[in-house]
Design an enzyme around this catalytic site. Structure first.
Site, PDB file in Angstrom:
ATOM      1  N   LYS A 130     -31.617  42.851 -77.748  1.00 18.15           N
ATOM      2  CA  LYS A 130     -31.536  43.841 -76.682  1.00 18.15           C
ATOM      3  C   LYS A 130     -31.633  45.240 -77.292  1.00 18.15           C
ATOM      4  O   LYS A 130     -31.139  45.488 -78.398  1.00 18.15           O
ATOM      5  CB  LYS A 130     -30.200  43.676 -75.956  1.00 18.15           C
ATOM      6  CG  LYS A 130     -29.968  44.591 -74.767  1.00 18.15           C
ATOM      7  CD  LYS A 130     -28.606  44.281 -74.144  1.00 18.15           C
ATOM      8  CE  LYS A 130     -28.381  45.079 -72.863  1.00 18.15           C
ATOM      9  NZ  LYS A 130     -27.073  44.732 -72.243  1.00 18.15           N
ATOM     10  N   SER A 214     -27.810  43.618 -67.655  1.00 12.24           N
ATOM     11  CA  SER A 214     -28.686  44.591 -68.277  1.00 12.24           C
ATOM     12  C   SER A 214     -29.487  44.031 -69.455  1.00 12.24           C
ATOM     13  O   SER A 214     -30.398  44.715 -69.955  1.00 12.24           O
ATOM     14  CB  SER A 214     -27.871  45.794 -68.766  1.00 12.24           C
ATOM     15  OG  SER A 214     -26.913  45.419 -69.729  1.00 12.24           O
ATOM     16  N   GLY A 236     -20.269  43.634 -67.578  1.00 13.66           N
ATOM     17  CA  GLY A 236     -20.028  43.281 -66.184  1.00 13.66           C
ATOM     18  C   GLY A 236     -20.850  42.076 -65.750  1.00 13.66           C
ATOM     19  O   GLY A 236     -20.983  41.795 -64.560  1.00 13.66           O
ATOM     20  N   SER A 238     -23.800  41.206 -68.053  1.00 16.57           N
ATOM     21  CA  SER A 238     -25.137  41.524 -68.558  1.00 16.57           C
ATOM     22  C   SER A 238     -25.743  40.505 -69.513  1.00 16.57           C
ATOM     23  O   SER A 238     -26.933  40.583 -69.809  1.00 16.57           O
ATOM     24  CB  SER A 238     -25.129  42.905 -69.228  1.00 16.57           C
ATOM     25  OG  SER A 238     -24.912  43.901 -68.272  1.00 16.57           O
TER      26      SER A 238
END
EC number: 3.5.1.4
Length: 563
Positions: A130, A214, A236, A238
């Site tokens: 990421k 995300s 949260g 992701s």
């Protein structure tokens, strides 16, 4: 800056695309006509050998590369090719460094040829990251136009393109080959992946839907098999949301289990609800391989927030004994008990999620395991207090990052623009006290479930949705409560794919009476025609720092439902 943000974004976008060689270009990438680009669609651009390599799980790849049967260079080239295709179809990459990866892979092959042994447990395994990880020689933008050409928005730091995150160092020491960094939403704070550099990242199984966020680029890339394993972060949901939306396995470890040192982040210093790092992959053994390899590097010696907890075989062994995985000479009951969290009462799951819950519950009941209705009374209070933590700075951090270029916020995160209150130290302390008390209440609720089971133990795990939908439609991620409660409690959670949406079965609820406006929007976003074929996944939640135990439970449950 004299150059417009649009021009800077376009230059960056085109520079990334230019790193894909001509022979790996798709002449006319489909726009709307091809909904599912997985399987045979993407395979048409690959050789039979490349398909074989890229559709092998991470733990199987390592068996071949660590024994010298497969060369790291061949494996790396195959995944670079498939990742290049993935980006053209899905807009999932922020950074491409294929040449550096191939050079690293060649060095691994040379080492093996000379020493007849692998460098480490991940020898020759391509790993995607990421775009929060810093990698030497590679930019980190985290989706912000203003971060292009800087180190986290700053110039003259001396760290530009030379600094590496702690976990990157540990992955290298383990023999992994990093080859690309994947797309994120600017701010990192939404369940969809969109930014002004590369646009909107699509779901490879159903391009009408979001890939999640995300860590959405990771989900999309691994979902189309452009990477065998990658790392995301989760504050949260992701990690879990992209894993679920793309039919993958993913684990959200508890805070302090995996190294986060040296990574870029939003709202750094907000420590009430910490972001954590964890792997996504196509199998549970791949997740286990990743965590064991990193813990073997003793990350607690280099990250002050990591607990000194090596891999614990005994936790796995206990689950194997209870489920018949190994012979047991103990007095354990030989079965598990599960809390079944069908709805949180604030927003109900859509029909495919409810069917997935039924599938998992029925499969486990048929194997003799117990199901306990799960309705924690403190849930709403936990939700309400936990959500405040992301607003502590009044949006100061993310507003400053947008201001660097003057770029606009996407609709998914524009709420940050309207924040105007910074919490005081006393207010933050008060919320922390409330959260601690709510964690204690939840802990005792879990303990009390021992009275409802016949195992002599509280429930072993909770079966829960991770979102109210199989995947979000664009700009329709209107409720995040099914993932965030895990973060507020800092529990361990593993995502398990269960089924796919079937429009002939997963019908719209006629006459549904919504709980409130949010629930109404969520239910109205479900269209069986649009969702048909989409992945449907659930999460299995355990208590804090139960990574080994939860991976063992998730692996057992996956086999129980035929996965």
């Amino acid at each position: 800056m004299t150059e417009s943000w649009e021009a800077r974004a376009r230059e960056k976008r085109e520079a990334v695309l230019a790193l894909i060689s001509k022979e790996w270009r798709i002449e006319n990438p489909p726009v709307d006509k091809q909904v599912d680009v997985t399987g045979k669609y993407v395979q048409q651009f690959l050789t039979e050998r490349e398909v074989e390599v890229t559709e092998t799980t991470a733990e199987e790849i390592v068996k071949y590369t660590a024994s010298g049967q497969w060369h790291a260079e061949e494996v790396t080239r195959a995944f670079c090719h498939r990742a290049a295709l993935a980006h053209q179809l899905l807009h999932c990459l922020h950074e491409i460094f294929f040449d550096a990866a191939i050079a690293d892979a060649k060095a691994l092959d040379e080492y093996y040829a000379k020493h007849k042994k692998p460098i480490g447990p991940l020898h020759g395994l391509p790993v995607s990251l990421k775009d929060q990880f810093h990698v030497k020689g590679v930019e980190t933008t985290m989706g912000y136009v203003g971060w292009i050409g800087t180190f986290e928005g700053k110039t003259g730091t001396g760290k530009e393109k030379v600094f590496e995150s702690e976990m990157v160092r540990e992955l290298r020491n383990s023999g992994a080959v990093m080859f690309c960094k994947t797309a994120v939403p600017h701010t990192l704070m939404t369940g969809e992946t969109v930014n002004n550099i590369i646009g909107y990242t699509l779901n490879p199984k159903n391009r009408n839907l979001s890939c999640g966020g995300s860590s959405g680029g990771e989900g999309a890339l691994i979902g189309i098999r452009g990477s065998p394993m990658g790392f995301g972060t989760d504050i949260g949901g992701s990690i879990r949301i992209p894993a679920g939306f793309n039919g993958l396995y993913g684990i959200r470890p508890s805070g302090g289990r995996m190294p986060y040192e040296g990574m870029a982040n939003s709202m750094d210093g907000q420590n009430s609800v910490l972001s954590v790092v964890g792997p996504l992959a196509t199998s549970i053994p791949s997740l286990r391989l990743a965590i064991k390899a990193l813990l073997a590097q003793k990350p607690w010696l280099h990250d002050p927030l990591v607990h000194e907890i090596p891999w614990r075989d005994e936790q796995e062994r206990e689950i194997h004994e209870l489920t018949g995985g190994v012979a047991s000479d103990t007095n354990k009951t030989g079965k598990l008990s599960f809390g079944v969290f069908r709805t949180d009462g604030l927003c109900n799951p859509q029909p495919p999620i409810r069917r997935a819950m039924d599938i998992m519950v029925e499969a486990l009941q048929n194997l003799g395991h117990e199901m306990i209705e799960w309705k924690p009374p403190m849930y709403k209070a936990l939700h309400d207090e936990g959500m405040k933590t992301w607003d502590f700075d009044g949006g100061t951090d993310v507003k400053a990052d947008f201001a660097l270029s003057g770029e606009p916020m996407s609709d998914q995160v524009k709420r940050f623009a309207s924040l105007d209150k910074e919490y005081s130290a006393s207010e933050i302390a008060g919320i922390n006290v409330k959260l601690r008390r709510l964690k204690k209440e939840y802990m005792e609720y879990w303990n009390s479930s021992e009275q409802l089971t016949s195992t002599g133990r509280p429930v072993d795990a909770i079966i829960s949705p991770l979102a109210p939908f199989p995947a979000a439609r664009r700009n329709m991620y209107k409720y995040i409560g099914y993932s965030t409660w895990v973060n507020f409690l800092d529990y361990t959670s593993v995502v398990v794919p269960v089924t796919n949406v079937d429009k002939s079965v997963d019908k719209v609820d006629e006459g549904y009476q919504p709980i409130d406006e949010t629930d109404k929007l969520v239910q109205e976003s479900y269209d069986p025609e649009i969702y048909d074929g989409a992945h449907v996944s659930l999460q299995l939640v355990g208590r804090r720092l139960q990574e080994e135990r939860m991976l063992a439970i998730a692996e057992y449950v996956a086999k129980a439902i035929g996965k």
